[in-house]
Design an enzyme around this catalytic site. Sequence first.
Site, mmCIF file in Angstrom:
data_model
loop_
_atom_site.group_PDB
_atom_site.id
_atom_site.type_symbol
_atom_site.label_atom_id
_atom_site.label_comp_id
_atom_site.label_asym_id
_atom_site.label_seq_id
_atom_site.Cartn_x
_atom_site.Cartn_y
_atom_site.Cartn_z
ATOM 1 C CG ASN A 196 59.523 48.064 28.304
ATOM 2 O OD1 ASN A 196 59.684 47.260 29.219
ATOM 3 N ND2 ASN A 196 58.764 49.144 28.430
ATOM 4 C CG ASP A 265 51.857 53.818 21.867
ATOM 5 O OD1 ASP A 265 51.564 52.745 22.416
ATOM 6 O OD2 ASP A 265 51.800 54.924 22.442
#
Length: 316
Positions: A196, A265
């Site tokens: 991220n 995920d």
Amino acid sequence: MKLDFSNINVLVVGDFMLDSFILGSSNRISPEAPVPVVLTKEKKIVLGGAGNVINNLYSLGCNIFPFGVVGNDSAGKMIIDMLNSINVDTSGIISDSEHTSTKKERIFIDGKQVLRLDEEVKIDINKYQKSIEDYCISIIENVDIIIISDYNKGVVSKKIVEFLIRKAKDNNIKVIIDPKKLDFSDYRNANIITPNISELERAANKKINDDYELELACKALIKENNFEFILVTKSEKGMSLIGYDNIFHIDPIFVENPDVSGAGDTVVATLASCLALGMNANESAEISNISASIVVAKHGTSTISLDDLKNNINRR
């Protein structure tokens, strides 16, 4: 291309954990301390970490081969039971009586998270180096792609990453890594890593203010570590896929009051599944962005469903 993942076999190596959610409300402060008294309305326990990656792969229809280490405790037994309940072969999950399974418990008041309680002890994966090598060698010919889900709990060591990537290249298999370590050199030679924006900033050791600075940071890390691509998730700002000769910024999909728990995920699971199906990196990243928008609209650690994904793709 038809989205049918039923013949895709995925090796998932990483940190398994339980995600627990306590959902409640509060209308008074405790007389014992200046904290809210939470009236519990609902409790939910789901697979977290690499387990949530597996849940997403299962929902998409993939066949999964997991490797990880859990404690021989109630949480570890629950992790194995939950994997067995979705017909995942758990022969690669080691139960260690000297290890404490990782558990994250989140407390919500009226839909807002107010506290998280963690139980964790980092595993010494070195004593399992031979176990993972033997397991990988036994199934590598049946695998289409490898996901390494690193939550920095000890299972994903530099030595294990090097071994998996070497074996993958010998068998013409891509390796996708969801990174948590500050030093991306631990993931050298991976095909794609999926940080991220905060993780990218820490690895690049600089604040990233716009897409141009993101491109420069990714290009430098790609050159330094021989990655094929870096897929950066940017929360409400979408995603960016950067490669040696590739710049692909993906527009965000608006979601009201998003819950990003476990969204990474979903991204790595969808990305790997699409790549294994034969899609190129840009197409796979774009579909991963759609997957992420679906799960962040749900409360807590959630998974994508193949029908939801197909329906959302058809609307675009």
